[in-house]
Design a protein around this motif. Structure first.
Motif, PDB file in Angstrom:
ATOM      1  N   ILE A   6       0.913  -0.935  -0.089  1.00 47.71           N
ATOM      2  CA  ILE A   6      -0.079   0.015   0.163  1.00 47.71           C
ATOM      3  C   ILE A   6       0.926   1.159   0.038  1.00 47.71           C
ATOM      4  N   ILE A   7       0.599   2.131  -0.920  1.00 44.84           N
ATOM      5  CA  ILE A   7       1.377   3.322  -0.978  1.00 44.84           C
ATOM      6  C   ILE A   7       0.562   4.660  -0.609  1.00 44.84           C
ATOM      7  N   LEU A   8       0.977   5.351   0.272  1.00 46.99           N
ATOM      8  CA  LEU A   8       0.015   6.472   0.817  1.00 46.99           C
ATOM      9  C   LEU A   8       0.348   7.544   0.091  1.00 46.99           C
ATOM     10  N   ALA A   9      -0.517   7.979  -0.503  1.00 44.77           N
ATOM     11  CA  ALA A   9      -0.473   9.146  -1.648  1.00 44.77           C
ATOM     12  C   ALA A   9      -1.774  10.216  -1.565  1.00 44.77           C
ATOM     13  N   ALA A  10      -2.369  10.190  -0.319  1.00 43.88           N
ATOM     14  CA  ALA A  10      -3.455  11.202  -0.492  1.00 43.88           C
ATOM     15  C   ALA A  10      -3.479  12.391   0.063  1.00 43.88           C
ATOM     16  N   GLY A  11      -2.416  12.839   0.752  1.00 45.41           N
ATOM     17  CA  GLY A  11      -2.252  14.086   1.611  1.00 45.41           C
ATOM     18  C   GLY A  11      -1.819  15.159   0.440  1.00 45.41           C
ATOM     19  N   ASN A  34       5.729   7.634  -8.407  1.00 48.76           N
ATOM     20  CA  ASN A  34       6.207   6.440  -9.357  1.00 48.76           C
ATOM     21  C   ASN A  34       7.437   5.783  -9.252  1.00 48.76           C
ATOM     22  N   ILE A  35       8.444   6.755  -8.565  1.00 48.21           N
ATOM     23  CA  ILE A  35       9.362   6.019  -8.308  1.00 48.21           C
ATOM     24  C   ILE A  35       9.383   5.029  -7.179  1.00 48.21           C
ATOM     25  N   VAL A  36       8.565   5.217  -6.219  1.00 49.28           N
ATOM     26  CA  VAL A  36       8.261   4.145  -5.124  1.00 49.28           C
ATOM     27  C   VAL A  36       7.662   3.028  -5.869  1.00 49.28           C
ATOM     28  N   ILE A  37       6.509   3.156  -6.483  1.00 51.56           N
ATOM     29  CA  ILE A  37       5.976   1.914  -7.316  1.00 51.56           C
ATOM     30  C   ILE A  37       6.838   1.279  -8.091  1.00 51.56           C
ATOM     31  N   ASP A  38       7.961   1.786  -8.658  1.00 54.29           N
ATOM     32  CA  ASP A  38       8.707   1.020  -9.534  1.00 54.29           C
ATOM     33  C   ASP A  38       9.742   0.244  -8.883  1.00 54.29           C
ATOM     34  N   VAL A  39      10.194   0.871  -7.472  1.00 56.61           N
ATOM     35  CA  VAL A  39      10.913   0.115  -6.680  1.00 56.61           C
ATOM     36  C   VAL A  39      10.346  -1.162  -5.954  1.00 56.61           C
ATOM     37  N   VAL A  50      -2.564   2.139  -4.358  1.00 53.10           N
ATOM     38  CA  VAL A  50      -2.222   3.536  -3.961  1.00 53.10           C
ATOM     39  C   VAL A  50      -3.312   4.130  -3.617  1.00 53.10           C
ATOM     40  N   VAL A  51      -3.282   4.986  -2.216  1.00 51.98           N
ATOM     41  CA  VAL A  51      -4.236   5.690  -1.518  1.00 51.98           C
ATOM     42  C   VAL A  51      -4.103   6.989  -2.157  1.00 51.98           C
ATOM     43  N   ILE A  52      -5.132   7.420  -2.977  1.00 51.10           N
ATOM     44  CA  ILE A  52      -5.260   8.873  -3.238  1.00 51.10           C
ATOM     45  C   ILE A  52      -6.470   9.647  -2.884  1.00 51.10           C
ATOM     46  N   GLY A  53      -6.235  10.880  -2.740  1.00 48.93           N
ATOM     47  CA  GLY A  53      -7.073  11.803  -2.193  1.00 48.93           C
ATOM     48  C   GLY A  53      -7.209  13.328  -2.802  1.00 48.93           C
ATOM     49  N   ARG A  54      -6.401  13.850  -2.368  1.00 48.52           N
ATOM     50  CA  ARG A  54      -5.852  15.282  -2.847  1.00 48.52           C
ATOM     51  C   ARG A  54      -5.221  15.205  -4.074  1.00 48.52           C
ATOM     52  N   GLY A  55      -6.031  15.626  -5.221  1.00 45.94           N
ATOM     53  CA  GLY A  55      -5.539  15.651  -6.528  1.00 45.94           C
ATOM     54  C   GLY A  55      -5.570  14.056  -7.134  1.00 45.94           C
ATOM     55  N   ALA A  56      -6.559  13.409  -6.583  1.00 46.39           N
ATOM     56  CA  ALA A  56      -6.840  12.039  -6.875  1.00 46.39           C
ATOM     57  C   ALA A  56      -6.728  11.920  -8.527  1.00 46.39           C
ATOM     58  N   VAL A  68      -1.404  -0.282 -11.291  1.00 42.61           N
ATOM     59  CA  VAL A  68      -1.717  -0.234 -10.044  1.00 42.61           C
ATOM     60  C   VAL A  68      -2.974  -0.170  -9.507  1.00 42.61           C
ATOM     61  N   LYS A  69      -3.621  -0.480  -8.487  1.00 43.13           N
ATOM     62  CA  LYS A  69      -4.885  -0.316  -7.945  1.00 43.13           C
ATOM     63  C   LYS A  69      -5.098   1.088  -7.222  1.00 43.13           C
ATOM     64  N   TYR A  70      -6.306   1.525  -6.893  1.00 43.43           N
ATOM     65  CA  TYR A  70      -6.241   2.796  -5.992  1.00 43.43           C
ATOM     66  C   TYR A  70      -7.550   2.638  -5.120  1.00 43.43           C
ATOM     67  N   SER A  71      -7.130   3.347  -3.930  1.00 43.93           N
ATOM     68  CA  SER A  71      -8.339   3.442  -2.939  1.00 43.93           C
ATOM     69  C   SER A  71      -8.434   4.969  -2.640  1.00 43.93           C
ATOM     70  N   PHE A  72      -9.594   5.319  -2.385  1.00 43.62           N
ATOM     71  CA  PHE A  72     -10.065   6.651  -2.231  1.00 43.62           C
ATOM     72  C   PHE A  72      -9.863   7.065  -0.771  1.00 43.62           C
TER      73      PHE A  72
END
Ligand code: UD1
Ligand code: CA
Length: 456
Positions: A6-11, A34-39, A50-56, A68-72
Motif C-alpha cells: 500500500i502506498i500512501l499518497a492522499a495528502g 512512480n519512483i516508489v511504485i517502480d522500486v 495507491v491511496v489517493i485523495g488530494r489531487g486524486a 496499480v490499484k487505487y483506494s480513495f
C-alpha cells in the motif's frame, strides 16, 4: 508467502506550497510516487494499491502506466485512516502488507527485501523500518523498552521532552501481518495533538496484545521523507549521486558528477564522456564513445555511437552515428538525423529527416522536410514551411548543393544532383542535374556615386 503493498499518497503536502500534489513532484525527472511504485515492483511485489485523495485525478493520470490499484481517502484524517481506506484492497487477503509513503522516494529494492526477510525470520506481526540520526526533528520516534523491544512510536508533536531526545526515527515504511493490521486499524483513535488517526499507533495496539514487533534500522538516505522544497532538493542530490555512480561504474566518464543531471531511465554506452551542465531526460539512450561537451539538454531521444554534441537541445529525435551537433543547435521532435551528418551552429531542425553525410553547418532552419544524402546547405538557408495557414513539405534529393541564403518555399521539390545559386528563392521544382537561379539580376550603374557627389 503472499506480499502486497500500500502506498500512501492522499495528502496535500501543505509544506510544499504547491498547486500540484506533493507525490507528483519529481526527483531526477520522475514523480516521487512512480519512483516508489517502480522500486516496490523491483522487489517482486506486484499487487500494489495507491491511496489517493488530494489531487486524486492527477495522481491517477500520472501513475496510469504503472498498472496499480487505487483506494480513495476523501478526507485526510491521518495515515491510519488512509490505510483504513484500503480495507477493500486488504479484504480476504492473508500474508504481509508492506506500507510505503509516496513522499519517500529514496528507498531501494534491496532494503525492501531485507525488511521482508527480517520480518519473516523474526515472525513479527509488524516490522518498522527505522533510522538512527543526528537530527530527528519532525519524525516519529521509536520508543523501546529497557530490553530493546519496540514499545510504540510517538509523533514528534506528541513527544515529551525526554522522548524528543530519542534519535531512532520512524521511516513510515512497515511490514504488517494483514489480519493483525486490519483488526488494529479499527481500534485507532484521534486523541492526539494533530487530531489524526495515526498508523503509527497500530504498533502500540499490537504490543498491548502481546504481539512481536520488529524494528530494522537502515541508513537515513534510504528513508528520507520529502515534505518541503528544501528536502526535495536534498532527495534529488542523493538520487543524482546514485544514478551518476552507476553510470561511472558502467564505464562512462562524468567530468563533474555534481553538475551532471541524468534521469532515472536514461541509458548510456561505455566510453562516452559527459562534461558539466548536461541535462539528459526521459527515455533517452546514448551510444558508446560519444562526447557531450557542456550544457546540452537531451530528452526522449536516441543518440547513436560516436556522436559529439555541444550546447544544444535535442527533443524526441534520433541522431545517427558519427554525427556532430552544435554548438547552439536545436533539434525538435520527430526529427531523424542520419549517419555522419553535421548539424552546426544556430541550426534548427523540426520534424525532418536528414540523410547520411549531409552538412547543415550554420544559421539554417529546416522544417517538415525530407533531405537526401550528401547534401550541403549553405549558411542561412530557410525552409519556408508555413504559409500562414498550413505547414507544407519540402523534398530534397541526394547530392543537392543549396547555396547560401536560399529560401525553399514549400511545398517544393529539389531533385538529385542539383545546385541552387546563393540568394535564390525557390518556389518551383528543380529538375535533376540542374542549376537553379532565382534572384534578381545585378545591375551596375557606373560612376553613379561620383555623379551624385557622395564621394570625391
Ligand atoms: C509520517 C509518520 C512519522 C514518520 C514520517 C516519515 C504518521 C502518523 N507519522 O509523518 O512517524 O516519521 O511519516 O516520513 O504516520 N497521507 C495520506 N492521508 C492522510 C495523511 C497522510 O495519504 O490522511 C500520506 C501523505 O500523502 C504522505 C504520507 O501519508 O505521502 C505521510 O504523511 P505525512 O503527513 O507526510 O506524515 P509525516 O508527518 O511525515
Ligand atoms: Ca512525510
Amino acid at each position: 508467502m503472499y506480499n502486497c503493498a500500500i502506498i500512501l499518497a492522499a495528502g496535500k503536502g501543505k509544506r510544499m506550497k504547491s498547486s500540484i500534489p506533493k507525490v507528483l513532484h519529481r526527483v531526477c525527472g520522475t514523480e516521487m510516487v512512480n519512483i516508489v511504485i517502480d522500486v516496490v515492483k523491483k522487489a517482486q511485489i506486484e499487487d500494489i494499491d495507491v491511496v489517493i485523495g488530494r489531487g486524486a485525478e492527477q495522481v491517477k493520470e500520472a501513475t496510469k502506466s504503472r498498472n496499480v490499484k487505487y483506494s480513495f481517502q476523501n478526507k485526510q484524517l491521518g495515515t491510519g485512516h488512509a490505510v483504513l481506506c484500503a480495507s477493500d484492497f486488504l479484504k480476504d487477503k492473508e500474508g504481509t502488507a508492506v506500507i510505503f509513503t509516496g513522499d519517500s522516494p529514496l528507498i531501494e529494492e534491496d532494503v525492501i527485501e531485507d525488511m521482508l526477510n527480517f520480518h519473516n525470520k523474526g515472525r513479527y506481526k509488524a516490522t518498522i523500518l527505522t533510522s538512527i540520526v543526528k537530527d530527528p526533528n519532525g519524525y516519529g520516534r521509536i520508543i523501546r523498552e529497557k530490553n530493546g523491544e519496540v514499545l510504540k512510536i510517538i509523533e514528534h508533536k506528541d513527544c515529551s521532552l525526554e522522548e524528543l531526545k530519542v534519535n531512532e526515527i520512524n521511516s513510515g515504511m512497515y511490514c504488517f501481518d494483514i489480519k493483525e493490521l486490519v483488526e488494529s486499524l479499527n481500534k485507532l483513535h484521534n486523541n492526539n495533538v494533530q487530531g489524526e488517526y495515526y498508523l503509527t499507533d497500530v504498533i502500540e495496539i499490537l504490543k498491548n496484545k502481546g504481539e512481536r514487533i520488529g524494528a530494522l534500522p537502515v541508513s537515513f538516505e534510504e528513508i528520507m521523507g520529502v515534505n518541503s522544497r528544501v528536502q526535495l532538493s536534498e532527495a534529488e542530490k542523493v538520487m543524482r549521486n546514485r544514478i551518476n555512480n552507476v553510470h561511472m561504474e558502467n564505464g562512462i566518464t562524468l567530468i563533474d558528477p555534481n553538475t551532471t543531471y541524468i534521469g532515472l531511465d536514461v541509458r548510456i554506452g561505455k566510453d562516452t564522456i559527459i562534461y558539466p551542465g548536461n541535462v539528459i531526460q526521459g527515455n533517452t539512450v546514448i551510444g558508446e564513445n560519444c562526447i557531450l561537451y557542456p550544457n546540452s539538454r537531451i530528452k526522449d531521444s536516441v543518440i547513436e555511437n560516436n556522436v559529439t554534441i555541444q550546447s544544444s537541445v535535442i527533443l524526441e529525435s534520433k541522431v545517427g552515428e558519427n554525427v556532430t551537433v552544435g554548438p547552439f543547435a536545436y533539434i525538435r521532435p520527430e526529427s531523424v538525423i542520419g549517419n555522419s551528418v553535421r548539424i552546426g551552429d544556430f541550426v534548427e531542425i523540426k520534424k525532418s529527416i536528414i540523410g547520411d553525410k549531409t552538412k547543415v553547418s550554420h544559421l539554417t532552419y529546416i522544417g517538415d522536410a525530407e533531405v537526401g544524402n550528401e547534401c550541403n546547405f549553405g549558411c542561412g538557408t530557410v525552409v519556408v514551411n508555413y504559409d500562414g495557414k498550413v505547414k507544407n513539405k519540402t523534398l530534397i534529393g541526394d547530392n543537392s548543393f543549396i547555396g547560401c541564403n536560399t529560401n525553399l518555399v514549400s511545398p517544393v521539390k529539389v531533385n538529385n544532383n542539383t545546385y541552387i545559386a546563393a540568394g535564390s528563392t525557390i518556389t518551383d521544382e528543380v529538375p535533376e542535374g540542374s542549376l537553379a537561379i532565382a534572384r534578381a539580376k545585378q545591375v551596375n550603374k557606373k560612376g553613379w556615386v561620383y555623379k551624385k557627389g557622395l564621394r570625391k
